[in-house]
Scaffold this motif. Structure first.
Motif, PDB file in Angstrom:
ATOM      1  N   ILE A  78       0.790  -1.236   0.000  1.00 38.99           N
ATOM      2  CA  ILE A  78       0.000   0.000   0.000  1.00 38.99           C
ATOM      3  C   ILE A  78       0.826   1.293   0.000  1.00 38.99           C
ATOM      4  O   ILE A  78       0.359   2.337  -0.465  1.00 38.99           O
ATOM      5  N   GLY A  79       2.067   1.240   0.497  1.00 36.77           N
ATOM      6  CA  GLY A  79       2.834   2.470   0.693  1.00 36.77           C
ATOM      7  C   GLY A  79       3.007   3.329  -0.544  1.00 36.77           C
ATOM      8  O   GLY A  79       2.793   4.543  -0.501  1.00 36.77           O
ATOM      9  N   TYR A  82      -0.236   4.943  -1.543  1.00 40.30           N
ATOM     10  CA  TYR A  82      -0.669   5.911  -0.540  1.00 40.30           C
ATOM     11  C   TYR A  82       0.157   7.197  -0.645  1.00 40.30           C
ATOM     12  O   TYR A  82      -0.381   8.296  -0.649  1.00 40.30           O
ATOM     13  N   TYR A  83       1.474   7.053  -0.750  1.00 46.30           N
ATOM     14  CA  TYR A  83       2.321   8.244  -0.800  1.00 46.30           C
ATOM     15  C   TYR A  83       2.057   9.086  -2.052  1.00 46.30           C
ATOM     16  O   TYR A  83       2.205  10.301  -2.045  1.00 46.30           O
ATOM     17  N   TRP A  85      -0.724   9.553  -3.480  1.00 46.20           N
ATOM     18  CA  TRP A  85      -2.152   9.905  -3.519  1.00 46.20           C
ATOM     19  C   TRP A  85      -2.345  11.419  -3.420  1.00 46.20           C
ATOM     20  O   TRP A  85      -2.340  11.982  -2.342  1.00 46.20           O
ATOM     21  N   TYR A 104      -9.057   9.565  -6.416  1.00 49.34           N
ATOM     22  CA  TYR A 104      -8.936   8.226  -5.829  1.00 49.34           C
ATOM     23  C   TYR A 104      -7.504   7.710  -5.855  1.00 49.34           C
ATOM     24  O   TYR A 104      -6.672   8.170  -6.636  1.00 49.34           O
ATOM     25  N   SER A 105      -7.261   6.711  -4.994  1.00 50.80           N
ATOM     26  CA  SER A 105      -6.021   5.955  -5.065  1.00 50.80           C
ATOM     27  C   SER A 105      -6.411   4.481  -5.107  1.00 50.80           C
ATOM     28  O   SER A 105      -7.023   3.979  -4.158  1.00 50.80           O
ATOM     29  N   ASN A 107      -5.390   0.570  -5.296  1.00 45.85           N
ATOM     30  CA  ASN A 107      -4.227  -0.257  -4.974  1.00 45.85           C
ATOM     31  C   ASN A 107      -4.610  -1.710  -4.799  1.00 45.85           C
ATOM     32  O   ASN A 107      -5.709  -2.013  -4.319  1.00 45.85           O
ATOM     33  N   ASP A 109      -2.905  -3.540  -2.709  1.00 44.46           N
ATOM     34  CA  ASP A 109      -2.610  -3.774  -1.293  1.00 44.46           C
ATOM     35  C   ASP A 109      -2.012  -5.167  -1.069  1.00 44.46           C
ATOM     36  O   ASP A 109      -2.524  -5.974  -0.298  1.00 44.46           O
TER      37      ASP A 109
END
Ligand code: CFM
Ligand code: HCA
Length: 532
Positions: A78-79, A82-83, A85, A104-105, A107, A109
């Motif tokens: 996820i990192g 997330y970063y 995003w 949106y993001s 992923n 995951d």
């Protein structure tokens, strides 16, 4: 000079091996010298604090991510998703009746079990789920580091999904570790946009003066200010790649009569390939700063060579200048004589120098995180660039002239004549515009930044998120030139006023000089050494 002395001081503090390496990445500009050479696009020395990002950032974050009506899936833990995003501030709007997924993001995951047993099935499910919920026009899949390490076949998954769903599913093997920086990711994204998107929409009926804007990403709304002016003059922008882009519009890019290239680093590949395949020349432009923007508009008018268009160009320039003149003069009075340093990714460190000059500020040091030698020295040197193993890892695709869709836009004679007047298929690089005595530096690290700032004491430092706060803690006003510190637009005429206003406020704020680090006021450790 102070610059040379500081450079030597920095280099002397390094071990012999590091000194040898870093020495080639910095120079003091001297136009008397025949050809100044700078090393670029090579590996950062391990342990040195760089501002660079990764291949995934260059592909997903920079080039493919800004397309508004696609769902962009990050395949990996996820990192990374997330970063990335929303941090880049590439803005976008849905077309009429269309959708915009930029907020949106998406992923997959990945978890430990996916790393052990493979993530293909999870990816296939994620694509299906995204499709079921959002019904996008197209989907992208960007691989992060572990995906390449475990060998997930994302291209097979994407192909099967595309057949099943009946929409393009573009897959990118842009694992973070590929290449030496974001730059590898630009190339990977360019390749797929060229093979799978550009040229696939023939429904679009081109109008007179149809153009594409390449290498403009609508950060803080830049593209909207640029197109406002272009539309006013009478141009039709088929697509911008990829700021506020829509997939069907990019697919019609081959219908334009001219490609403008703003950020050469991130998109010159597509510019070259479109020229070869469809016959559309590209023109290097710079939309940052009043003079550069005005010059670019005049260059475009020269290319089209139409009296009405030329007349309209001058009218619009006059009108727009009239509206901003006073503001620029006011901010110039506040900034005059101050100095700047610029360290940004691959084009802004060049583009903003002219804008700063217009408000009376000299750029005493400038450099790129990940640009190649041609972005510093000009495209002439491309044949001299030796490909190393890291560059060879990135696929170089070959395109041929498209027999049906190729159309010569200019006769060979006209083309050659124009090339002498305007930067047609050419880029002179950053160094050509820097004054003697100024420092050009590639992939600067935080230690070097600190020393240069301490000794040369700029009034303004155009930075990124990683260096901004160390500079500001040294008492120097620092502004993020990637995200514009949440402001903007900075491009075009109105953008120039925004930039001038923000910089004028910053350099006249004495607050930075009053900041005293807490450890300078009292020791951070209490106690005594030894016995008294
Ligand atoms: Fe081009 Fe850019 Fe830049 Fe760039 Fe970037 Fe950016 Fe940049 Mo950050 S595409 S090279 S990879 S102009 S994201 S919009 S600000 S480093 S100078
Ligand atoms: C990237 C994106 C970035 C980062 C900005 C920064 C951007 O390279 O992954 O380091 O401040 O513009 O958002 O360049």
């Amino acid at each position: 000079s102070e610059s040379v002395k500081t450079m030597d001081k920095i280099l002397e503090s390094y071990s012999a091996k590091v000194m040898k390496n870093r020495k080639k990445h910095m120079l003091v500009v001297d136009h008397q010298e025949e050809k100044q050479k700078i090393d670029a696009n090579t590996r950062t020395i391990p342990g040195i604090i760089t501002n660079r990002g990764c291949c995934y950032a260059g592909c997903k974050g920079v080039v493919i991510g800004p397309v508004v009506d696609m769902v962009h899936i990050t395949h990996g833990p996820i990192g990374c998703g997330y970063y990335s995003w929303g941090t880049r501030r590439n803005k976008g709007k849905a077309r009429e009746g269309g959708k915009n997924f930029l907020a949106y993001s998406f992923n997959t995951d990945m978890q430990e079990s996916d790393i052990v047993f493979g993530g293909d099935k999870k990816l296939a499910k994620a694509i299906q789920e995204a499709y079921d919920i959002f019904k996008p026009k197209a989907i992208s899949v960007s691989a992060t580091c572990p995906v390449g390490l475990i060998g997930d076949d994302i291209h097979m998954v994407a192909k099967q999904a595309s057949q099943k769903l009946g929409i393009p599913v573009l897959s990118f093997s842009c694992e973070g570790y590929k290449g030496v920086s974001q730059s590898a990711g630009h190339h990977i994204a360019n390749n797929k946009l060229m093979t799978d998107v550009v040229g696939t929409n023939d429904d679009y009926e081109p109008k007179e003066f149809s153009i594409n804007i390449l290498g403009e990403y609508n950060i803080g709304g830049d593209e909207w200010e640029i197109t406002r002016v272009l539309n006013k003059i009478g141009y039709h922008v088929i697509t911008t790649m990829t700021g506020n882009a829509a997939i069907d519009e990019m697919a019609a890019a081959h219908k334009a009569d001219l490609n403008l290239i703003q950020c050469h680093r991130s998109i010159n590949y597509i510019g070259d390939m479109i020229e070869k395949k469809y016959g559309i020349p590209w023109l290097k432009v710079n939309f940052i700063g009043v003079k550069a923007f005005t010059q670019s508009l005049r260059d475009m008018a020269k290319y089209f060579d139409n009296p009405q268009l030329t007349k309209r160009t001058e009218e619009v320039i006059k009108q727009e200048l009239g509206e901003i003149k006073e503001d620029i003069a006011k901010y110039k009075a506040m900034c005059d004589g101050k100095t700047a340093m610029l360290f940004v990714g691959g084009s802004r460190a060049h583009h903003y120098q002219g804008m700063l000059k217009e408000i009376g500020m000299d750029t005493i040091l400038a450099g790129y995180e990940f640009a190649h030698r041609d972005d510093y020295e000009g495209r002439d040197i491309i044949p001299d660039i030796k490909l190393d193993a890291d560059s060879r890892n990135i696929e170089e695709i070959e395109v041929d002239q498209d027999e049906q869709k190729y159309r010569l836009r200019l006769s060979k004679e006209k083309y050659e004549a124009l090339k002498k007047e305007i930067p047609l298929s050419n880029y002179e690089g950053m160094i050509s515009e820097m004054a003697d005595g100024m420092i050009a530096i590639d992939d600067i690290n935080h230690y070097e930044t600190e020393i240069f700032v301490k000794v040369l004491k700029p009034d303004f430092f155009g930075s990124g998120i990683k260096d901004k706060y160390i500079i500001q803690k040294m008492g120097v006003y620092s502004k993020q030139m990637h995200s514009y510190d949440y402001a903007g637009p900075y491009a075009g005429f109105k953008g120039a006023v925004n930039f001038a206003r923000d910089v004028a406020a910053g350099v006249n704020t004495s607050a930075w000089q009053y900041i005293i680090a807490p450890w300078k006021k009292e020791p951070s450790l209490a106690g005594k050494i030894g016995v008294e």
